[in-house]
Write a protein that holds these residues in place. Structure first.
Motif, short mmCIF file in Angstrom:
data_model
loop_
_atom_site.label_atom_id
_atom_site.label_comp_id
_atom_site.label_asym_id
_atom_site.label_seq_id
_atom_site.Cartn_x
_atom_site.Cartn_y
_atom_site.Cartn_z
N LEU A 102 0.62 -2.32 4.76
CA LEU A 102 -0.01 -2.29 3.62
C LEU A 102 -0.46 -3.33 3.37
O LEU A 102 0.05 -4.00 3.53
CB LEU A 102 1.17 -1.95 2.74
N THR A 106 -4.84 -4.27 -1.07
CA THR A 106 -4.68 -2.86 -1.21
C THR A 106 -4.71 -2.71 -3.49
O THR A 106 -3.87 -3.31 -3.68
CB THR A 106 -3.16 -2.15 -0.99
N LEU A 107 -5.45 -2.34 -3.33
CA LEU A 107 -5.71 -1.14 -4.63
C LEU A 107 -4.84 -0.58 -5.90
O LEU A 107 -3.72 -0.42 -4.69
CB LEU A 107 -6.98 -0.43 -5.34
N ASP A 109 -3.85 2.25 -6.99
CA ASP A 109 -4.52 3.73 -6.26
C ASP A 109 -3.86 3.92 -4.91
O ASP A 109 -3.22 4.30 -4.73
CB ASP A 109 -5.20 4.75 -6.62
N GLU A 110 -4.69 2.78 -4.45
CA GLU A 110 -4.54 2.98 -2.44
C GLU A 110 -2.78 2.67 -2.13
O GLU A 110 -2.23 3.26 -1.38
CB GLU A 110 -4.72 1.46 -2.27
N LEU A 111 -1.65 1.70 -2.85
CA LEU A 111 -0.32 1.50 -2.61
C LEU A 111 0.04 2.80 -2.92
O LEU A 111 0.98 2.51 -2.24
CB LEU A 111 0.04 0.54 -3.88
N ALA A 113 -0.84 5.65 -2.79
CA ALA A 113 -0.88 6.49 -1.76
C ALA A 113 -0.24 6.32 -0.06
O ALA A 113 0.14 6.77 0.10
CB ALA A 113 -2.80 6.69 -1.78
N ALA A 114 -0.22 5.01 0.09
CA ALA A 114 0.46 4.38 1.05
C ALA A 114 1.86 5.13 1.02
O ALA A 114 2.40 5.64 2.05
CB ALA A 114 0.32 2.81 1.12
N VAL A 117 2.09 8.58 1.96
CA VAL A 117 1.67 8.84 3.20
C VAL A 117 2.98 8.64 4.41
O VAL A 117 3.14 9.12 5.40
CB VAL A 117 -0.05 7.97 2.90
N ALA A 126 -4.16 2.20 8.25
CA ALA A 126 -5.27 2.13 8.29
C ALA A 126 -6.07 1.74 9.18
O ALA A 126 -6.02 1.31 9.51
CB ALA A 126 -5.70 1.50 6.54
N SER A 171 -5.91 10.40 11.23
CA SER A 171 -5.14 11.55 10.27
C SER A 171 -5.40 12.49 11.15
O SER A 171 -6.11 12.54 11.67
CB SER A 171 -5.27 11.26 9.12
#
Length: 221
Positions: A102, A106-107, A109-111, A113-114, A117, A126, A171
């Motif tokens: 990560l 990272t934004l 929301d992306e954190l 999501a990560a 995931v 990524a 993915s």
């Protein structure tokens, strides 16, 4: 609930991650650590699903902490916190058993999501991190001395294609689209690869693919 631990030696940064994670209804923060030793103790005690692990920490860095967690057989997925300035550590962390990376820019929301995931074992690298990993791998002096994984000969042609796609950071959904198969079929192929190659997760598949020459540095991502 996804149980998460946070390890970072900077209190302000660590607190920021904790506040963000706790704002998500499906994530529970089970503890914080200020160095690698505390991180290993915390993960051993709490067995979180995911630990956010900074690389540069006192007493024991994130690389050694990741290796200790992996060697202990703890099923916690390690999500490495990194910046492009720390590229020299990325490959080592991957080999140590990290399940993903990560970027610190990272934004929010992306954190979140990560974390989700990594908790499910889906795409762990990524694409832009994978590109840097490939560049770093190409510069490694010991690349030529790595022996191919013995189980590679047992892979079908389709499984080899899927392995190459995984190594490029795709993915399951992206693999399905690129190789013209269903999402379920792509997931099945990845499961077979994990079993045949004795890999802990997708991140280990990336290491095997590059070290064995299935995918070469400079290949398209």
């Amino acid at each position: 609930m996804i149980r998460v631990a946070v390890a970072d030696d900077q209190a302000l940064v660590r607190s920021g991650f904790v506040v963000l994670l706790r704002s998500a209804p499906d994530i529970d923060v089970v503890g914080e650590a200020a160095n690698g030793v505390e991180a290993v103790d915390l993960v051993t005690r709490e067995r979180p699903d995911v630990v956010l692990m900074d690389i540069r920490m006192p007493e024991m860095d994130g690389l050694e902490a990741t290796r200790a967690i992996t060697n202990a057989g703890i099923p916690t997925s390690v999500l490495i916190l990194t910046t492009f300035d720390l590229d020299e550590y990325v490959y080592g962390a991957l080999r140590a058993g990290a399940s993903g990376f990560l970027l610190k820019d990272t934004l929010p929301d992306e954190l979140l999501a990560a974390v989700r995931v990594v908790a499910t074992g889906e795409a762990l690298l990524a694409p832009r991190v994978t590109r840097r990993l490939i560049e770093q791998f190409a510069q490694r002096p010991d690349v030529a001395r790595v022996e191919p994984h013995p189980a590679l000969t047992s892979l079908t042609e389709r499984e080899s294609e899927v392995l190459g796609a995984v190594a490029r950071g795709l993915s399951n959904a992206e693999i399905a689209q690129e190789l013209f198969m269903s999402h379920a079929t792509a997931k099945t192929h990845v499961s077979h690869l994990l079993t045949k190659l004795g890999a802990r997760d997708r991140a280990q598949l990336v290491v095997i693919a590059y070290e064995s020459g299935v995918v070469t540095p400079g290949a398209r991502d």
